[in-house]
Design a protein around this motif. Structure first.
Motif, mmCIF file in Angstrom:
data_model
loop_
_atom_site.group_PDB
_atom_site.id
_atom_site.type_symbol
_atom_site.label_atom_id
_atom_site.label_comp_id
_atom_site.label_asym_id
_atom_site.label_seq_id
_atom_site.Cartn_x
_atom_site.Cartn_y
_atom_site.Cartn_z
ATOM 1 N N THR A 25 -40.479 23.599 91.229
ATOM 2 C CA THR A 25 -41.106 23.159 91.656
ATOM 3 C C THR A 25 -42.670 23.734 90.692
ATOM 4 O O THR A 25 -42.978 24.209 90.437
ATOM 5 C CB THR A 25 -41.833 23.471 93.029
ATOM 6 N N TYR A 26 -43.101 22.851 90.140
ATOM 7 C CA TYR A 26 -44.482 22.451 89.009
ATOM 8 C C TYR A 26 -45.506 21.626 88.973
ATOM 9 O O TYR A 26 -45.646 21.226 89.942
ATOM 10 C CB TYR A 26 -44.019 22.239 87.463
ATOM 11 N N ILE A 27 -46.874 22.685 88.819
ATOM 12 C CA ILE A 27 -48.206 21.782 88.542
ATOM 13 C C ILE A 27 -48.536 21.516 87.256
ATOM 14 O O ILE A 27 -48.102 22.817 86.678
ATOM 15 C CB ILE A 27 -48.541 22.486 89.392
ATOM 16 N N SER A 28 -48.570 20.384 86.677
ATOM 17 C CA SER A 28 -49.191 20.558 85.613
ATOM 18 C C SER A 28 -50.250 19.303 85.003
ATOM 19 O O SER A 28 -50.017 18.458 85.539
ATOM 20 C CB SER A 28 -48.496 20.882 83.982
ATOM 21 N N GLY A 29 -51.198 19.949 83.661
ATOM 22 C CA GLY A 29 -51.883 18.923 83.466
ATOM 23 C C GLY A 29 -52.897 19.297 82.449
ATOM 24 O O GLY A 29 -52.301 20.104 82.075
ATOM 25 N N PHE A 30 -53.825 18.928 81.893
ATOM 26 C CA PHE A 30 -54.684 19.661 80.588
ATOM 27 C C PHE A 30 -56.024 18.850 81.328
ATOM 28 O O PHE A 30 -56.362 18.158 81.868
ATOM 29 C CB PHE A 30 -54.366 17.961 80.009
ATOM 30 N N VAL A 31 -56.849 19.725 80.413
ATOM 31 C CA VAL A 31 -57.910 20.878 80.420
ATOM 32 C C VAL A 31 -58.729 19.700 79.502
ATOM 33 O O VAL A 31 -58.370 20.958 78.424
ATOM 34 C CB VAL A 31 -58.587 21.680 81.249
ATOM 35 N N LYS A 32 -60.074 19.596 79.514
ATOM 36 C CA LYS A 32 -61.210 19.645 78.484
ATOM 37 C C LYS A 32 -62.108 20.913 78.752
ATOM 38 O O LYS A 32 -62.514 21.048 79.638
ATOM 39 C CB LYS A 32 -62.085 18.412 77.898
ATOM 40 N N PHE A 33 -62.125 21.859 77.830
ATOM 41 C CA PHE A 33 -62.918 22.861 78.022
ATOM 42 C C PHE A 33 -64.190 22.746 77.838
ATOM 43 O O PHE A 33 -64.799 23.295 76.356
ATOM 44 C CB PHE A 33 -62.642 24.427 77.285
ATOM 45 N N ASN A 34 -64.898 21.838 77.748
ATOM 46 C CA ASN A 34 -66.553 21.580 78.011
ATOM 47 C C ASN A 34 -67.534 22.397 79.457
ATOM 48 O O ASN A 34 -68.243 22.524 79.575
ATOM 49 C CB ASN A 34 -67.114 20.204 77.873
ATOM 50 N N CYS A 35 -67.459 23.922 79.197
ATOM 51 C CA CYS A 35 -67.683 24.284 80.801
ATOM 52 C C CYS A 35 -68.971 24.989 80.056
ATOM 53 O O CYS A 35 -68.779 25.837 78.878
ATOM 54 C CB CYS A 35 -66.427 25.804 81.373
ATOM 55 N N THR A 36 -69.829 25.943 81.227
ATOM 56 C CA THR A 36 -70.948 26.053 80.856
ATOM 57 C C THR A 36 -70.187 27.793 80.521
ATOM 58 O O THR A 36 -71.318 28.652 80.463
ATOM 59 C CB THR A 36 -72.184 25.924 81.788
#
Length: 373
Positions: free
Chosen positions: A152-163
């Motif tokens: 069982t998996y969870i996957s995604g894509f994130v853009k790192f424009n965090c403060t």
């Protein structure tokens, strides 16, 4: 009973027998996996993914191995010792350890067990990710392995424009009580900041007589006319220095400017250690690099020995092994040992050979090399 009823009854009996055999084989696989995890030395080169050393009964483990081999060979049972075979759940997590500000990356976690895990949750910086509403566009799913275990998996894509500079990605399975986390460090991007950032590039070690490029640069809000480079504590002057250095600058899309000094050096120095450093008087930044000049085996009469072998290798794979000594004459006393047993060139089945060749400076290299599975 007519012929049709007999055939239906026969098929039912075959299916029941096959089901019972499959159930027994799964039981043997489970017990065998537990033996591997405890530290049992497999006859077939199997290595468990999770290792929890504890006491085990060697005689019982050998019995489980024998029965499992019978299941595979005679009953057609599918078993893969490199995956989870329904014993203890194994969780994986994948995330970059560091990433530049503004860049993107995939994040994923998964758990492999004997059934689908509907209780698997993922958290981004301690906040639970909801599949339908979260803007990071995560998805969940599952797939079955040939041995019956399910991932069982969870996957995604994130853009790192965090403060914030540090972020955490974690997963938790309530069903199997497994948890894993990954720490992601967001690096300050030199082309997206007005704070001066200095870089230096030089080899940490190099062979005598070889050449390499050296460079240093500073990125700031304006051109740095006070940037100087030093070679072994002596300042490099662009116009007169024989090492052929040059200076220049270029502008980034955000308006910041990189000033650089770069050149090419041949390392035929008499000293073993050299230093390359840069200093900006304007921004008060300094960086240095230590370069170690290695003694070249073909330019010395002092005997130098080399050995080549893989530090790790998969069971069943092959690799070459070799050792050599370079000195002022042929070495007839060079011997090689495989697992503490001396290798004899003519009789050894691993097919080793010995020989020698002369280098341009007159030194001679004597070698032993072979190929082992």
């Amino acid at each position: 009973i007519n012929a049709e009823s007999q055939s239906v009854l026969l098929l039912a009996l075959v299916a029941t027998t096959a089901g019972k055999k499959d159930k027994k084989c799964r039981k043997f696989a489970k017990k065998y996996d537990q033996c591997l995890q405890a530290g049992f030395n497999s006859t077939y080169g199997c290595q468990p993914k999770s290792y929890k050393p504890k006491k085990f009964n060697k005689k019982k483990c050998l019995n489980f191995e024998s029965k499992l081999v019978t299941c595979v060979k005679k009953a057609g049972f599918k078993y893969d010792c490199n995956t989870n075979n329904g014993t203890s759940p194994i969780m994986h997590i994948r995330a970059p350890s560091s990433i530049s500000y503004g860049d993107s990356s995939s994040l994923s976690c998964a758990i492999t067990a004997d059934s689908y895990d509907e209780s698997l949750y993922a958290y981004w910086n301690y906040k639970r990710i909801y599949m339908s509403t979260n803007s990071t566009d995560f998805e969940t799913g599952s797939y079955e392995h040939s041995n019956g275990s399910i991932t069982t998996y969870i996957s995604g894509f994130v853009k790192f424009n965090c403060t914030t500079r540090i972020k955490y990605f974690s997963c938790y399975s309530r069903k199997y009580r497994e948890r894993k986390s990954a720490r992601v460090e967001i690096q300050k991007n030199s082309t997206n900041t007005s704070t001066p950032i200095m870089h230096i590039r030089a080899p940490s070690s190099i062979s005598y007589g070889d050449s390499s490029s050296l460079s240093c640069a500073i990125t700031a809000d304006s051109y740095d006319e006070s940037l100087y480079a030093y070679w072994n504590y002596k300042r490099i002057y662009m116009s007169t220095n024989s090492t052929d250095f040059e200076t220049g600058s270029y502008e980034h899309s955000n308006g910041s400017i990189t000033t650089y000094i770069s050149g090419f050096v041949k390392f035929n120095c008499t000293t073993r250690i050299k230093y390359f450093s840069c200093y900006s008087r304007k921004y008060r930044e300094r960086k240095s690099a230590l370069i170690e000049i290695q003694k070249n085996s073909t330019n010395t009469s002092t005997p130098i020995m080399h050995i080549r072998a893989p530090s790790s290798i998969s069971y069943g794979d092959s690799s070459s092994l070799s050792c050599a000594i370079t000195a002022d004459s042929y070495d007839e006393s060079l011997y090689a040992y495989w697992n503490y047993k001396r290798i004899y060139m003519s009789t050894n089945s691993t097919d080793f050979e010995t020989g020698f060749y002369e280098n341009r400076n007159g030194s001679i290299t004597t070698y032993i090399s072979g190929f082992v599975q």
